[in-house]
Design an enzyme around this catalytic site. Structure first.
Site, mmCIF file in Angstrom:
data_model
loop_
_atom_site.group_PDB
_atom_site.id
_atom_site.type_symbol
_atom_site.label_atom_id
_atom_site.label_comp_id
_atom_site.label_asym_id
_atom_site.label_seq_id
_atom_site.Cartn_x
_atom_site.Cartn_y
_atom_site.Cartn_z
ATOM 1 N N SER A 128 0.828 -1.194 0.000
ATOM 2 C CA SER A 128 0.000 0.000 0.000
ATOM 3 C C SER A 128 0.874 1.259 0.000
ATOM 4 C CB SER A 128 -0.945 -0.074 1.206
ATOM 5 O OG SER A 128 -1.947 0.895 1.141
ATOM 6 N N HIS B 209 -2.401 -1.150 -4.571
ATOM 7 C CA HIS B 209 -3.861 -1.163 -4.711
ATOM 8 C C HIS B 209 -4.381 0.269 -4.642
ATOM 9 C CE1 HIS B 209 -4.354 -1.826 -0.047
ATOM 10 N NE2 HIS B 209 -3.788 -0.685 -0.326
#
Length: 194
Positions: free
Chosen positions: A97, A122
Site C-alpha cells: 500500500s 492497490h
C-alpha cells in the site's frame, strides 16, 4: 517492544546505543510497522538530520510495512524528494500500500528488494458517513487521491496509466522479481559473498 542495545568500544570507554540510533550513525533508517503521523514524524526527522549532516552521502531506508495513512506516507515521500541526499529504498518482508509508494519513490537506480520481499499496490481505501454532501466530498477526495497515487506509480514504474489503473483496481501482490519487472524497484539485493 523491546529495543536491543549495542555496546561499542571507543577510546574513551564503552558506549551503549539502542540499535536504531546505532544504525542511524551508518545512515540507515528503519521504516517498519504502520505508516502513521507518529512514524512519519520520526522518519522525516531522521531524513532531515542525515541530510543536514552530509547531503552528498546516500541514506538507506529499509522498509517492512503494511502501509497506512496516505497523508503520513506522502509527507515522507515529499521529504525524500526535498532533501539533497539520495535515498536508497530496500523492501524487506513487505512493502504494501503506502509503503510500496515510498519504496518506488526512492532514488532511481537505488530501489531494491530482498529476494523474498512482497510488494503490494492497490487503490486507496477510505470511508465516509454523514450527510449526502459530506459523503460526496469524501468520495471526490478519495478519487483525487487515487489519481495522484496512480500518477506516482506510473512515473516511478514506467507503466502506462491504464495499466496502473487496472492493476490497482484490486490488491496486486508482487514478488521481488515481479516488482523489478514491473519497474517499482531496480534490482534484487543478494549477498555477494555466498
Amino acid at each position: 517492544m523491546l529495543v536491543p542495545t549495542v555496546i561499542e568500544q571507543t577510546a574513551r570507554g564503552e558506549r551503549a546505543y539502542d540499535i536504531y540510533s546505532r544504525l542511524l550513525k551508518d545512515r540507515i533508517i528503519m521504516l517498519s510497522g504502520d505508516v502513521n503521523d507518529q512514524m512519519a514524524n520520526s522518519i522525516i526527522a531522521q531524513l532531515l538530520f542525515l541530510d543536514a549532516q552530509d547531503n552528498t552521502k546516500d541514506i538507506y531506508m529499509y522498509i517492512n510495512s503494511p502501509g497506512g495513512v496516505i497523508t503520513s506516507g506522502m509527507a515522507i515521500v515529499d521529504t525524500m524528494n526535498f532533501i539533497k541526499s539520495p535515498v536508497s529504498t530496500i523492501a524487506t518482508g513487505m512493502a504494501a500500500s503506502m509503503a510500496s509508494i515510498i519504496l518506488a519513490e526512492g532514488e532511481k537506480g537505488k530501489r531494491f528488494a530482498l529476494p523474498h520481499a512482497t510488494v503490494l499496490i492497490h487503490q486507496p481505501l477510505g470511508g465516509a458517513q454523514g450527510q449526502a454532501t459530506e459523503i460526496q466530498i469524501a468520495a471526490e477526495e478519495i478519487l483525487k487521491t487515487r489519481k495522484m497515487i496512480n500518477e506516482i506509480l506510473a512515473k516511478d514504474s514506467g507503466q502506462d496509466i491504464e495499466t496502473i489503473k487496472r492493476d490497482t483496481e484490486r490488491d496486486h501482490y508482487m514478488t521481488a522479481q515481479e516488482a523489478k519487472d514491473y519497474g517499482l524497484i531496480d534490482d534484487i539485493m543478494v549477498n555477494q559473498n555466498k
